[in-house]
Scaffold this motif. Structure first.
Motif, mmCIF file in Angstrom:
data_model
loop_
_atom_site.group_PDB
_atom_site.id
_atom_site.type_symbol
_atom_site.label_atom_id
_atom_site.label_comp_id
_atom_site.label_asym_id
_atom_site.label_seq_id
_atom_site.Cartn_x
_atom_site.Cartn_y
_atom_site.Cartn_z
ATOM 1 N N PHE A 74 -54.751 -31.341 -71.356
ATOM 2 C CA PHE A 74 -54.416 -29.957 -71.721
ATOM 3 C C PHE A 74 -55.623 -29.038 -71.587
ATOM 4 N N GLY A 75 -56.810 -29.603 -71.685
ATOM 5 C CA GLY A 75 -58.014 -28.785 -71.598
ATOM 6 C C GLY A 75 -59.116 -29.315 -72.491
ATOM 7 N N GLU A 76 -60.043 -28.447 -72.828
ATOM 8 C CA GLU A 76 -61.164 -28.839 -73.689
ATOM 9 C C GLU A 76 -60.671 -29.126 -75.107
ATOM 10 N N VAL A 77 -61.349 -30.081 -75.773
ATOM 11 C CA VAL A 77 -60.972 -30.467 -77.130
ATOM 12 C C VAL A 77 -62.148 -30.194 -78.061
ATOM 13 N N TYR A 78 -61.880 -29.432 -79.122
ATOM 14 C CA TYR A 78 -62.914 -29.060 -80.082
ATOM 15 C C TYR A 78 -62.559 -29.574 -81.473
ATOM 16 N N LYS A 79 -63.592 -29.875 -82.213
ATOM 17 C CA LYS A 79 -63.442 -30.230 -83.619
ATOM 18 C C LYS A 79 -63.593 -28.957 -84.440
ATOM 19 N N GLY A 80 -62.723 -28.772 -85.432
ATOM 20 C CA GLY A 80 -62.791 -27.557 -86.230
ATOM 21 C C GLY A 80 -62.559 -27.825 -87.704
ATOM 22 N N LEU A 101 -42.226 -31.166 -81.283
ATOM 23 C CA LEU A 101 -43.219 -32.241 -81.388
ATOM 24 C C LEU A 101 -43.863 -32.288 -82.772
ATOM 25 N N SER A 102 -44.027 -31.133 -83.405
ATOM 26 C CA SER A 102 -44.658 -31.112 -84.732
ATOM 27 C C SER A 102 -43.746 -31.701 -85.803
ATOM 28 N N SER A 103 -42.456 -31.840 -85.494
ATOM 29 C CA SER A 103 -41.530 -32.423 -86.474
ATOM 30 C C SER A 103 -41.590 -33.944 -86.475
ATOM 31 N N ILE A 104 -42.286 -34.535 -85.488
ATOM 32 C CA ILE A 104 -42.379 -35.994 -85.393
ATOM 33 C C ILE A 104 -43.509 -36.474 -86.298
ATOM 34 N N ARG A 105 -43.155 -37.157 -87.359
ATOM 35 C CA ARG A 105 -44.154 -37.624 -88.324
ATOM 36 C C ARG A 105 -44.027 -39.141 -88.495
ATOM 37 N N HIS A 106 -45.125 -39.828 -88.283
ATOM 38 C CA HIS A 106 -45.167 -41.284 -88.438
ATOM 39 C C HIS A 106 -46.609 -41.700 -88.663
ATOM 40 N N ALA A 116 -48.386 -37.791 -77.638
ATOM 41 C CA ALA A 116 -46.958 -38.049 -77.441
ATOM 42 C C ALA A 116 -46.257 -36.738 -77.087
ATOM 43 N N GLY A 117 -45.540 -36.729 -75.990
ATOM 44 C CA GLY A 117 -44.802 -35.540 -75.574
ATOM 45 C C GLY A 117 -45.622 -34.489 -74.859
ATOM 46 N N LEU A 118 -46.931 -34.697 -74.722
ATOM 47 C CA LEU A 118 -47.777 -33.673 -74.096
ATOM 48 C C LEU A 118 -47.416 -33.488 -72.628
ATOM 49 N N THR A 119 -47.060 -34.569 -71.948
ATOM 50 C CA THR A 119 -46.676 -34.472 -70.542
ATOM 51 C C THR A 119 -45.417 -33.628 -70.378
ATOM 52 N N ASN A 120 -44.451 -33.822 -71.279
ATOM 53 C CA ASN A 120 -43.231 -33.013 -71.219
ATOM 54 C C ASN A 120 -43.546 -31.545 -71.470
ATOM 55 N N LEU A 121 -44.436 -31.289 -72.419
ATOM 56 C CA LEU A 121 -44.818 -29.910 -72.725
ATOM 57 C C LEU A 121 -45.453 -29.242 -71.504
ATOM 58 N N LEU A 122 -46.376 -29.950 -70.863
ATOM 59 C CA LEU A 122 -47.028 -29.397 -69.682
ATOM 60 C C LEU A 122 -46.011 -29.156 -68.567
ATOM 61 N N GLY A 123 -45.038 -30.067 -68.454
ATOM 62 C CA GLY A 123 -44.015 -29.902 -67.437
ATOM 63 C C GLY A 123 -43.155 -28.677 -67.668
ATOM 64 N N ARG A 124 -42.937 -28.326 -68.941
ATOM 65 C CA ARG A 124 -42.101 -27.163 -69.250
ATOM 66 C C ARG A 124 -42.828 -25.845 -69.043
#
Length: 387
Positions: A97-103, A131-136, A228-236
């Motif tokens: 998705f791009g750069e990843v930062y700690k915040g 995707l945010s509704s998926i909790r495990h 999880a699901g990031l590929t689908n998000l990018l595809g959309r």
């Protein structure tokens, strides 16, 4: 006669009215006492009091109670403050998705923020809400998003111990130290449970970039499946379709997908088999080959027989921290997962049950062999210096 009847009826009506008045006064007295008790001691049922407060708020047009699973919209100013204006000091990686930062958010929560250029996109919001509704326990939680200043950002919970790959053969690898076999089995079981949960959703969610880098471990070395699901998000949200966004390394990709373009839940099982191979060998499957036969490690596992020398595939750092019986059962499971035919691969729920059984068996066998009662340790203590 008429007069007498009227007197009787009037008296009856007066009696009924008197009774009604007495009942009303008795009710008011009880209600007053109840209110008095509540004001003196507080509500005896705090949850009921809270519910009443919410109902009053809704009746007055106040805000609805928030859902903790709802995707949060973060403000750019908030994320700038959390990352010190996305300082390089807080840059912790580069992903699909791009750069990843700690915040660090104002409420003290540590997050991982993925950022890339991009105009506001409604489909991103819709996908993030799902995707945010998926909790495990074994899945990295997507908390929310931000779309401002021609930037798209995803905000995840921060997992402090990084990826499994970094501990096996990457930057976090520590010389002369090892991750014991039982702990590797536990990590494998956690990752399998994460994938199993994704497959059990309706409709199932397939992880199209599952590999050892996308399994993270927290401070107690609990495995969590990331992206999880990031590929689908990018595809959309991008011009490219979802099928062209399969981005896993070739070594993790289902051969049937490579040949026929078919991606299924059994494709995830294949990727998981390669993940198991890297856990056991401690090596990167893409780069490792057996010099004598020039076989890749995956090919070795696919051709595994009872007579095979399992020592050729096992991480030397494991030393004697495992039993041959459990190791052979794990390699058999691995071989079934990477079967070239998807029909012959097990489902993820079977993989979970087998890993659970092998781990329990290994714990029992090592206790019988005199290792004593297992001790729960912190994640930082799981690496034991070899002797």
């Amino acid at each position: 006669m008429t007069t007498s009847l009227a007197v009787i009826l009037g008296g009856a009506a007066g009696a009924v009215g008197l009774v009604a008045l007495l009942v009303f006064l008795w009710f008011c007295l009880l209600h007053k006492r109840s209110v008095s008790r509540t004001s003196e001691t507080g509500s005896s049922d705090p949850s009921l009091q809270a519910e009443q407060g919410i109902e009053l708020s809704l009746l007055r047009g106040g805000p609805h109670p928030s859902d903790s699973r709802e995707a949060r919209r973060f403000m750019l100013d908030e994320l700038n403050l959390a990352t010190k204006n996305f300082s390089d000091i807080n840059l912790i990686g580069q992903g699909k998705f791009g750069e990843v930062y700690k915040g660090l958010l104002n409420d003290g929560m540590i997050v991982a923020i993925k950022r890339r250029p991009g105009a506001p996109n409604q489909e991103l919001i819709e996908e993030v809400r799902y995707l945010s509704s998926i909790r495990h326990r074994n899945i990295v939680i997507l908390l929310g998003y931000c779309q401002e200043n021609n930037q798209q950002m995803l905000v995840y919970e921060y997992i402090p111990n990084g990826s499994v790959s970094s501990h096996l053969y990457g930057a976090a690898q520590i010389s002369n130290e090892l991750l014991e076999f039982k702990n590797r089995l536990s990590v494998a079981l956690g990752a399998a449970k994460g994938l199993e949960h994704l497959h059990a959703l309706n409709p199932p969610l397939l992880h199209k970039d599952f590999n050892t880098r996308n399994v993270l471990v927290d401070e107690n070395f609990v495995a969590k499946v990331a992206d999880a699901g990031l590929t689908n998000l990018l595809g959309r949200i991008d011009a490219a379709g979802p099928s062209s966004r399969i981005v896993a390394d070739d070594v993790f990709l289902d051969p049937e997908f490579i040949e026929f373009g078919r991606f299924s839940n059994k494709s995830n099982v294949y990727s998981f088999g390669v993940f198991l191979l890297e856990l056991v060998s401690g090596q990167e499957a893409l780069k490792s080959r057996f010099s004598e036969s020039n076989q890749s490690m995956v090919e070795w596992v696919q051709n595994y027989q009872d007579t095979s020398d399992i020592a050729a595939i096992i991480d030397p750092r494991l030393s004697t921290s495992f039993t041959d019986e459990s190791m052979k059962e794990l390699i058999w499971l691995m071989a079934h997962c990477v079967n070239p035919s998807s029909e012959r691969r097990p489902a993820m729920n079977y993989v979970v049950s087998e890993l659970d059984r092998i781990l329990e068996k290994e714990m029992n066998l090592t206790m019988i062999m005199g290792e004593g009662t297992p001790i729960v340790t912190l994640g930082s203590q799981l690496f034991t210096a070899s002797r």
